[in-house]
Motif scaffolding. Structure first.
Motif, mmCIF file in Angstrom:
data_model
loop_
_atom_site.group_PDB
_atom_site.id
_atom_site.type_symbol
_atom_site.label_atom_id
_atom_site.label_comp_id
_atom_site.label_asym_id
_atom_site.label_seq_id
_atom_site.Cartn_x
_atom_site.Cartn_y
_atom_site.Cartn_z
ATOM 1 N N SER A 208 0.774 -1.244 0.000
ATOM 2 C CA SER A 208 0.000 0.000 0.000
ATOM 3 C C SER A 208 0.803 1.290 0.000
ATOM 4 O O SER A 208 0.232 2.363 -0.196
ATOM 5 N N ASP A 209 2.118 1.220 0.256
ATOM 6 C CA ASP A 209 2.859 2.487 0.330
ATOM 7 C C ASP A 209 3.253 2.982 -1.052
ATOM 8 O O ASP A 209 3.457 2.191 -1.979
ATOM 9 N N ALA A 210 3.370 4.292 -1.168
ATOM 10 C CA ALA A 210 3.780 4.893 -2.439
ATOM 11 C C ALA A 210 5.300 4.853 -2.583
ATOM 12 O O ALA A 210 5.817 4.653 -3.689
ATOM 13 N N ASN A 211 5.999 5.022 -1.481
ATOM 14 C CA ASN A 211 7.450 5.189 -1.554
ATOM 15 C C ASN A 211 8.186 3.838 -1.526
ATOM 16 O O ASN A 211 8.970 3.580 -0.629
ATOM 17 N N VAL A 212 7.910 2.989 -2.504
ATOM 18 C CA VAL A 212 8.572 1.681 -2.600
ATOM 19 C C VAL A 212 8.961 1.430 -4.046
ATOM 20 O O VAL A 212 8.157 1.672 -4.957
ATOM 21 N N ASP A 213 10.150 0.930 -4.257
ATOM 22 C CA ASP A 213 10.561 0.509 -5.593
ATOM 23 C C ASP A 213 9.620 -0.609 -6.064
ATOM 24 O O ASP A 213 9.474 -1.619 -5.363
ATOM 25 N N PRO A 214 8.974 -0.449 -7.217
ATOM 26 C CA PRO A 214 7.965 -1.432 -7.650
ATOM 27 C C PRO A 214 8.530 -2.840 -7.826
ATOM 28 O O PRO A 214 7.846 -3.820 -7.480
ATOM 29 N N GLY A 215 9.739 -2.963 -8.330
ATOM 30 C CA GLY A 215 10.351 -4.273 -8.502
ATOM 31 C C GLY A 215 10.557 -4.955 -7.149
ATOM 32 O O GLY A 215 10.296 -6.154 -6.989
ATOM 33 N N PHE A 216 11.011 -4.176 -6.183
ATOM 34 C CA PHE A 216 11.228 -4.709 -4.837
ATOM 35 C C PHE A 216 9.894 -5.135 -4.218
ATOM 36 O O PHE A 216 9.783 -6.210 -3.617
ATOM 37 N N ALA A 217 8.870 -4.312 -4.394
ATOM 38 C CA ALA A 217 7.545 -4.638 -3.840
ATOM 39 C C ALA A 217 7.041 -5.951 -4.434
ATOM 40 O O ALA A 217 6.566 -6.834 -3.699
ATOM 41 N N MET A 218 7.193 -6.104 -5.734
ATOM 42 C CA MET A 218 6.715 -7.324 -6.395
ATOM 43 C C MET A 218 7.461 -8.553 -5.861
ATOM 44 O O MET A 218 6.859 -9.589 -5.577
ATOM 45 N N LEU A 233 9.227 -15.100 6.542
ATOM 46 C CA LEU A 233 10.278 -14.147 6.920
ATOM 47 C C LEU A 233 11.043 -13.619 5.711
ATOM 48 O O LEU A 233 11.308 -14.361 4.762
ATOM 49 N N ALA A 234 11.397 -12.345 5.770
ATOM 50 C CA ALA A 234 12.279 -11.759 4.753
ATOM 51 C C ALA A 234 13.337 -10.920 5.464
ATOM 52 O O ALA A 234 13.075 -10.341 6.526
ATOM 53 N N PRO A 235 14.543 -10.838 4.893
ATOM 54 C CA PRO A 235 15.605 -10.056 5.531
ATOM 55 C C PRO A 235 15.302 -8.556 5.508
ATOM 56 O O PRO A 235 14.779 -8.037 4.515
ATOM 57 N N LEU A 236 15.643 -7.885 6.595
ATOM 58 C CA LEU A 236 15.447 -6.427 6.659
ATOM 59 C C LEU A 236 16.404 -5.722 5.712
ATOM 60 O O LEU A 236 16.095 -4.651 5.179
ATOM 61 N N ASP A 237 17.577 -6.308 5.499
ATOM 62 C CA ASP A 237 18.538 -5.771 4.526
ATOM 63 C C ASP A 237 18.865 -6.881 3.527
ATOM 64 O O ASP A 237 19.726 -7.717 3.789
ATOM 65 N N PRO A 238 18.164 -6.891 2.396
ATOM 66 C CA PRO A 238 18.351 -7.983 1.436
ATOM 67 C C PRO A 238 19.762 -8.016 0.841
ATOM 68 O O PRO A 238 20.207 -9.066 0.391
ATOM 69 N N THR A 239 20.464 -6.900 0.858
ATOM 70 C CA THR A 239 21.798 -6.850 0.243
ATOM 71 C C THR A 239 22.794 -7.738 0.996
ATOM 72 O O THR A 239 23.576 -8.455 0.384
ATOM 73 N N SER A 240 22.781 -7.663 2.336
ATOM 74 C CA SER A 240 23.710 -8.478 3.139
ATOM 75 C C SER A 240 23.061 -8.752 4.501
ATOM 76 O O SER A 240 23.354 -8.092 5.486
ATOM 77 N N PRO A 241 22.154 -9.738 4.532
ATOM 78 C CA PRO A 241 21.284 -9.970 5.703
ATOM 79 C C PRO A 241 22.017 -10.273 7.008
ATOM 80 O O PRO A 241 21.482 -9.995 8.073
ATOM 81 N N ASN A 242 23.217 -10.832 6.941
ATOM 82 C CA ASN A 242 23.930 -11.199 8.172
ATOM 83 C C ASN A 242 25.184 -10.382 8.400
ATOM 84 O O ASN A 242 26.057 -10.777 9.167
ATOM 85 N N ARG A 243 25.269 -9.257 7.729
ATOM 86 C CA ARG A 243 26.472 -8.445 7.806
ATOM 87 C C ARG A 243 26.087 -7.089 8.380
ATOM 88 O O ARG A 243 25.191 -6.415 7.843
ATOM 89 N N PHE A 244 26.752 -6.668 9.465
ATOM 90 C CA PHE A 244 26.446 -5.384 10.091
ATOM 91 C C PHE A 244 27.207 -4.288 9.349
ATOM 92 O O PHE A 244 28.340 -3.936 9.700
#
Ligand code: HEM
Ligand SMILES: *[C@@H]1O[C@H](CO)[C@@H](O)[C@H](O)[C@H]1NC(C)=O
Length: 317
Positions: A208-218, A233-244
């Motif tokens: 429902s949000d406007a401020n989202v990349d459409p590809g990412f939302a899909m 479950l999905a990672p909060l940071d998809p780029t490197s889920p286990n890396r701080f």
């Protein structure tokens, strides 16, 4: 008479100063009473994170949820009793917060080394610091000397823990209520560079949000149908889920935040500038994050003779 009064005043002032000093947290609090404390916590956390990196994320969140509800007093660890509705079943925690058995494992090793000496609240603060550094983030000196609450409050947890639906002004005011400013809020949110969220937490954002990349939302909708799959479950940071690291801030700039509340930090508002800074300056992020974790750990601790040193983190003595 005058000199008697002066002496009395001096003693009164000295004892005031002494109790103020006792009420302060200190890095050396257990230096003589439990010198191996930090080694014990670190070694358990190293094992746990090697086996399940997400548990590192869960311990960082546990510290946040402890400190945001009646201060860093380990109240979050107390099980419900017939007369007390605790925090574990509050909205932000139920079927979501984890790591309780890791605290138990650390605490039993610590009790074996130093009986009835170290609080559960300090164990959580150390475990959070070690989790961040074991996942590749910064380290810092943990202030110690917190004592444990005898009671927990589900109502206080519901009132204080921010939900993912919060907008920026509401996040700012919830953090301000704890003495944390916009810089602390933006840096601490960088903890979402590790760990995961449930479909039920991110569904409204990707649908429902406007401020989202459409590809990412899909991409995320595939894992999170409009009905059902709430616990997926999905990672909060998809780029490197286990890396701080700082990729969480790059995700925000690409409108690829998983949570509504996270995207609020980069939505044309006052936090944008800090998000840009952290995304390109890991040193600035590390410094601000570490400083903000120390501030988080200073929220209304029980010190001196307040509270107790719980033997079992799940129940009052
Ligand atoms: C700014 C307001 C914040 C909001 C609205 C928020 C909200 C959330 C939500 C909704 C989740 C996913 C829960 C689930 O779906 O089960 C989550 C996970 C997480 N949060 Fe936050 N959070 C905030 C701040 C923080 C802070 C300050 C920290 C730590 C310094 C933190 C650390 C974490 C971590 C590490 C996870 C992943 C936990 C895991 O994988 O077990 N969060 N947060
Ligand atoms: C943010 O949320 C609060 C509480 O839900 C609401 O009162 C306020 O109007 C919202 N602010 C903005 C800028 O949308």
């Amino acid at each position: 008479m005058a000199s008697f009064r002066g002496g009395f005043l001096a003693v009164a002032i000295l004892s005031l100063l002494a109790s103020a000093a006792r009420a302060q947290l200190s890095p050396a609090f257990y230096a003589t009473t439990c010198p191996n404390l930090e080694t014990i916590v670190r070694s358990v956390m190293a094992q746990v994170v090697a086996q399940d990196p997400r548990m590192g994320a869960s311990m960082i969140r546990l510290f946040f949820h402890d400190c945001f509800v009646n201060g860093c007093d380990a109240s979050v660890l107390l099980d419900d009793t017939p007369t007390m509705a605790g925090e574990k079943n509050a909205m932000g925690n139920m079927n979501s917060l984890r790591g309780y058995e890791v605290v138990d494992a650390i605490k039993s090793r610590v009790e074996a080394a130093c009986l009835a000496t170290v609080s559960c609240a300090d164990v959580v603060a150390l475990a959070a610091r070690d989790s961040v550094s074991l996942l590749g983030g910064p380290s810092w000196t943990v202030m110690l000397g917190r004592r444990d609450a005898r009671v927990a409050s589900k109502d206080a947890a519901n009132a204080n823990l921010p939900p993912a639906s919060d907008n920026l002004s509401s996040l700012i005011s919830k953090f301000a209520a704890k003495g944390l400013d916009l810089r602390d809020l933006t840096a601490l949110s960088g903890a979402h560079t590790v760990g995961v969220a449930k479909c039920s937490s991110f569904r409204p954002h990707v649908y429902s949000d406007a401020n989202v990349d459409p590809g990412f939302a899909m991409f995320r909708k595939r894992l999170c149908p409009t009905v059902g799959g709430d616990a997926n479950l999905a990672p909060l940071d998809p780029t490197s889920p286990n890396r701080f690291d700082v990729s969480f801030y790059r995700d925000l700039m690409a409108r690829r935040a998983l949570l509504h509340s996270d995207q609020e930090l980069f939505n044309g508002g006052p936090a944008d500038e800090l998000v840009r800074l952290y995304s390109s300056n890991g040193g600035a992020f590390d410094r601000d994050f570490a400083a903000a974790m120390v501030k988080l750990g200073n929220i209304s601790p029980l010190t001196g003779s307040a509270g107790e040193i719980r033997l079992n983190c799940r129940k009052a003595n």
